[in-house]
Structure formats: C-alpha cells, structure tokens
Design a protein around this motif. Structure first.
Motif, PDB file in Angstrom:
ATOM      1  N   GLY A   1      79.633  58.900  29.962  1.00 59.37           N
ATOM      2  CA  GLY A   1      78.754  57.980  29.256  1.00 59.37           C
ATOM      3  C   GLY A   1      78.198  56.953  30.212  1.00 59.37           C
ATOM      4  N   PRO A   2      77.527  55.922  29.695  1.00 62.53           N
ATOM      5  CA  PRO A   2      76.870  54.940  30.556  1.00 62.53           C
ATOM      6  C   PRO A   2      77.765  53.810  31.062  1.00 62.53           C
ATOM      7  N   SER A   3      79.083  53.865  30.825  1.00 63.86           N
ATOM      8  CA  SER A   3      79.949  52.788  31.297  1.00 63.86           C
ATOM      9  C   SER A   3      80.057  52.796  32.823  1.00 63.86           C
ATOM     10  N   ILE A   4      80.087  51.606  33.403  1.00 64.33           N
ATOM     11  CA  ILE A   4      80.135  51.367  34.849  1.00 64.33           C
ATOM     12  C   ILE A   4      78.936  52.010  35.558  1.00 64.33           C
ATOM     13  N   PRO A   5      77.720  51.538  35.263  1.00 60.29           N
ATOM     14  CA  PRO A   5      76.531  52.126  35.883  1.00 60.29           C
ATOM     15  C   PRO A   5      76.497  51.997  37.399  1.00 60.29           C
ATOM     16  N   LYS A   6      77.200  51.011  37.964  1.00 55.17           N
ATOM     17  CA  LYS A   6      77.203  50.874  39.429  1.00 55.17           C
ATOM     18  C   LYS A   6      77.868  52.072  40.095  1.00 55.17           C
ATOM     19  N   MET A   7      78.646  52.851  39.310  1.00 53.01           N
ATOM     20  CA  MET A   7      79.253  54.074  39.827  1.00 53.01           C
ATOM     21  C   MET A   7      78.335  55.280  39.618  1.00 53.01           C
ATOM     22  N   GLY A   8      77.128  55.009  39.116  1.00 55.66           N
ATOM     23  CA  GLY A   8      76.180  56.092  38.899  1.00 55.66           C
ATOM     24  C   GLY A   8      76.144  56.623  37.487  1.00 55.66           C
ATOM     25  N   ALA A   9      76.877  55.985  36.564  1.00 53.46           N
ATOM     26  CA  ALA A   9      76.923  56.455  35.177  1.00 53.46           C
ATOM     27  C   ALA A   9      75.571  56.262  34.491  1.00 53.46           C
ATOM     28  N   THR A  10      75.205  57.239  33.677  1.00 51.47           N
ATOM     29  CA  THR A  10      73.948  57.193  32.936  1.00 51.47           C
ATOM     30  C   THR A  10      74.150  57.795  31.552  1.00 51.47           C
ATOM     31  N   GLY A  11      73.082  57.789  30.777  1.00 52.43           N
ATOM     32  CA  GLY A  11      73.107  58.426  29.462  1.00 52.43           C
ATOM     33  C   GLY A  11      72.555  59.843  29.501  1.00 52.43           C
ATOM     34  N   PHE A  12      72.649  60.490  30.651  1.00 50.17           N
ATOM     35  CA  PHE A  12      72.082  61.834  30.837  1.00 50.17           C
ATOM     36  C   PHE A  12      72.583  62.812  29.779  1.00 50.17           C
ATOM     37  N   ALA A  13      73.891  62.763  29.482  1.00 46.25           N
ATOM     38  CA  ALA A  13      74.458  63.708  28.515  1.00 46.25           C
ATOM     39  C   ALA A  13      73.783  63.579  27.156  1.00 46.25           C
ATOM     40  N   TYR A  14      73.445  62.356  26.758  1.00 48.28           N
ATOM     41  CA  TYR A  14      72.818  62.137  25.458  1.00 48.28           C
ATOM     42  C   TYR A  14      71.400  62.690  25.445  1.00 48.28           C
ATOM     43  N   ASP A  15      70.676  62.467  26.556  1.00 44.57           N
ATOM     44  CA  ASP A  15      69.308  62.992  26.637  1.00 44.57           C
ATOM     45  C   ASP A  15      69.312  64.513  26.560  1.00 44.57           C
ATOM     46  N   LEU A  16      70.270  65.127  27.241  1.00 46.20           N
ATOM     47  CA  LEU A  16      70.344  66.583  27.234  1.00 46.20           C
ATOM     48  C   LEU A  16      70.717  67.103  25.849  1.00 46.20           C
ATOM     49  N   ALA A  17      71.653  66.416  25.202  1.00 46.23           N
ATOM     50  CA  ALA A  17      72.048  66.814  23.854  1.00 46.23           C
ATOM     51  C   ALA A  17      70.854  66.760  22.904  1.00 46.23           C
ATOM     52  N   ARG A  18      70.098  65.675  22.978  1.00 40.46           N
ATOM     53  CA  ARG A  18      68.921  65.542  22.105  1.00 40.46           C
ATOM     54  C   ARG A  18      67.887  66.619  22.424  1.00 40.46           C
ATOM     55  N   GLN A  19      67.762  66.960  23.706  1.00 38.18           N
ATOM     56  CA  GLN A  19      66.833  68.015  24.102  1.00 38.18           C
ATOM     57  C   GLN A  19      67.122  69.315  23.363  1.00 38.18           C
ATOM     58  N   PHE A  20      68.408  69.547  23.102  1.00 36.21           N
ATOM     59  CA  PHE A  20      68.814  70.780  22.428  1.00 36.21           C
ATOM     60  C   PHE A  20      69.106  70.570  20.944  1.00 36.21           C
ATOM     61  N   GLY A  21      68.601  69.477  20.386  1.00 27.62           N
ATOM     62  CA  GLY A  21      68.681  69.269  18.946  1.00 27.62           C
ATOM     63  C   GLY A  21      70.013  68.791  18.424  1.00 27.62           C
ATOM     64  N   MET A  22      70.851  68.254  19.300  1.00 23.65           N
ATOM     65  CA  MET A  22      72.159  67.757  18.873  1.00 23.65           C
ATOM     66  C   MET A  22      72.093  66.254  18.611  1.00 23.65           C
TER      67      MET A  22
END
Length: 394
Positions: free
Chosen positions: A166-187
């Motif tokens: 998830g997006p916790s600790i963004p200074k370590m490179g964390a993003t919301g990528f998983a959520y964007d990908l999930a939405r891309q596939f209708g989840m």
C-alpha cells in the motif's frame, strides 16, 4: 532481457512477493519478480528497529481488520507462525520473543531478507530489480508486463501476482500502484487510510510540553482497546497503544485513555482517608511519570493536601484519569504509517488462493489486500500466509 514466458510474474519484492515467488519456484514454477526498487525487501530491513518483528505467536483472525473479518482465516490457518519459525530456524537465525508474542531476530533484519532470497534462488526465481512497470495487459494467453519504462522487451506469464503493498512509507517507494491495477481490471478498492500511525492533537494541545514522556495506558477507539505504552510527542500521541488504536480510529472520533489502568475506583478517596496530609502531586507521581502527574494535577485543579479536597472532587478526578478524552485532529499520515487499512476488496478475491474472481490468473497478496494486522508481527504473518496460499495455486 529477451521476450520470455513465465508461469508467474510477481510484482513487488517485499515480504509477500518474495514468499510467494520462493514457494512457487520450489514447486517447479518459472517465476519472475519485478520491483522498481534496486534491492529486495527494503521495508523488511527497517522493520522492528532493524531486527524484524517477523511474526507473532498469538496470530488469530480477530487480530486483523478487514471489511470481511473472516477472509484471512483460511490463509492464516494453512501457513502459521510455527511454519515460518521453522523456516527461520532451518537457516540458523537466532530469535527471541520480546513481549505479547512478538518474535524478533537477535541479529539483523538482513538475515530474513537473505533467507528469502536464498529460498528464491533454490526455486530458480528470476529478478528484474530497479525496473518500473510500464503497463500491464491481459489477454487470452495470460498477462503481458512492460518493464523498464518501455526500454525492455515485455515479459509474459499465465499468472500475475500483485504484491506491491500500500502507500504507507512513501519515502521507501510505496505507492498506490496495486489499487490502480485492481481498478484497471474492474476490481473494487476499499478506501485506503493510514494505520499503525501517530495521531496529532492540533495547536491547542495542552500536553505538548510533555513530549518524550511515556506511560502505560489502556487506549480505546470505539469498542476496541489496547493496553500498552502511550508516548506524548510534539505533535500529539504515539507509542504502541496509540499506534494500535489508530487503525480503528476515524476522523472526528475521540480516543479514550485510562491513564491509571492499575488503579481501582475510589483509590484517591481511599488515599485521603489513609494519608490525609499527603500531597496530591506526590500521590499522582506514584501512578504516573512526575511531569505528567504535575500537569494533570494542574489541569484537574488538584492542589495541596488530600484532606483539603472534597470526596466529590476526588471522585471526578478518578473518573477523568480513567477515561481521559483526546480528540485527534488527524494523523501523521502515510509518511509515518507502518501499514495501510483498506486496499483491494476481499469480495473480489478467493480466500483460499487470493485469486481474482473477475480475472483468472490474477492474484493479490500482502498489504495490497484489505487485510491489516495489529502491531507486533501480524502484518508479516499475513504476508507470509497470503504469499504461500497464492503460491499453492500457481
């Protein structure tokens, strides 16, 4: 890298991704792990003060938050803390139990990362580190992933595992990528919010001068309470008790704190009868750190000797100390959050395999899923268990 077919591509070289890749690889699957970070396991390395609180022997489904509180039950039952501990011991990694079932390395978190990488090596897992994902496509023959910002030949696989957290600790490179990908596939995605995070009290915080003072408390958010230490900070409240309740706290709600959890009702009035000439400040300092005792005595108007205070005033003080009401104006946000509450909806995933109900061959594991554990090794155990469960289906 040439165009290649894999059995599975794992996006994310964190705890869940490495576990899934290692197990799948050792089951004979050809696996590629992709991560935009240059090195694997970056969040593992900073966990537990660098010693990695790698599991909790008290792991149970009721110690996890989710829109579906039963979802984690299957994976947690099939890969337990004892299973991961057996792996740790097989590698000769010394460990100890700290408190409340929390298991830590005696040495360094680097040992856990090295162990996972060795497990991946035994499974013949390939890595593409320092390579951002440019895009993901799905077709009849599986998944096609563009990596390296379009400079590399895309890789393909019949299965794709999303383990980017998830997006916790963004200074370590964390993003919301998983959520964007999930939405891309209708989840669906359950609203993500910071968890295991310090809470802020705003500009009128009367406790700001107590920054650095810690005391054992029982902290409560709604119906959920934790007995651990609370720490006053320059911005508000922290410490294990507050981090725990922060996962349950909603903006605008109060946090109720029992500042004297070892004192029974009537303790101040009883002390008045036993030692009427005792000073209130000294009495409170027997239950609390001196600076906090002095501040609370001032706030409650408790001055002088007990004999000079009415029973009604002492009873009111007892009630206030046992249920002090803090109303946070916010939290320190994802920058300081250890994990994320919310994520890819469990309604769209199989609890047995973590596979998408909408897109065959797509799996979501670890923190990317709407499953969040308590402080103390629970989130690592979910990473191991969910990664293992998905690997059994690959």
């Amino acid at each position: 890298m040439t165009a290649q077919d894999y059995d599975a591509i794992v996006l994310g070289a964190g705890a869940a991704g490495l576990m899934c890749a290692a197990v799948a690889g050792q089951r004979g699957r050809r696996v590629l792990v992709i991560d935009h970070a240059e090195k694997a396991g970056k969040k593992i390395l900073i966990s537990g003060g660098g010693r990695c609180n790698f599991t909790n022997i008290g792991t149970a489904p009721d110690r996890f938050l989710s829109a579906n509180p039963h979802f984690a039950r299957s994976a947690l039952a099939r890969y337990t803390p004892a299973d991961f501990l057996a792996l740790v011991e097989r590698y000769g990694i010394a460990w100890h139990e700290k408190t409340l079932g929390q298991l830590f390395c005696d040495g360094s978190a680097r040992q856990i990362v090295a162990m996972l990488l060795e497990e991946c090596a035994r499974g013949g897992v390939d890595f593409a580190l320092g390579r951002p994902v440019g895009g993901v496509e799905h077709g009849a023959d599986g998944f096609r992933v563009a990596i390296g910002g379009g400079r590399d030949v895309p890789v393909t696989a019949r299965a794709l595992v999303v383990a980017t957290g998830g997006p916790s600790i963004p200074k370590m490179g964390a993003t919301g990528f998983a959520y964007d990908l999930a939405r891309q596939f209708g989840m669906k995605v359950v609203e993500p919010r910071p968890a295991l995070v310090p809470l802020t009290l705003g500009g009128d915080d009367p406790f700001r001068a107590l920054a650095g003072v810690a005391t054992p408390v029982v902290a409560r958010a709604g119906k959920t309470a934790f007995r651990e230490a609370m720490l006053f900070t320059h911005r508000g409240l922290s410490g294990p008790a507050i981090l725990q309740v922060s996962s349950y706290w909603r903006h605008g709600d109060p946090i109720i704190v029992d500042l004297v959890p070892d004192r029974v009702e009537g303790w101040l009035r009883e002390a008045k009868r036993a030692t009427p000439r005792a000073g209130v400040g000294k009495l409170l300092a027997g239950a609390l750190p001196q600076r906090l005792a002095d501040a609370l005595a001032e706030m409650l108007g408790l001055r002088g000797e007990l004999a000079n205070l009415s029973d009604a005033k002492l009873a009111a003080a007892e009630q206030a100390l046992a249920a002090w009401r803090f109303v946070p104006n916010g939290s320190e946000g994802f920058a300081k959050a250890e994990v994320t509450v919310g994520g890819v909806s469990t309604a769209d995933l199989s609890s047995q395999t973590l596979e998408s109900r909408k897109v065959p061959g797509l799996y979501v594991i670890g923190e990317a899923v709407d499953v969040t554990g308590w402080l103390g090794g629970y989130n690592f155990q979910w990473a191991w268990a969910s990664g293992w469960a998905a690997a059994q289906a690959l």
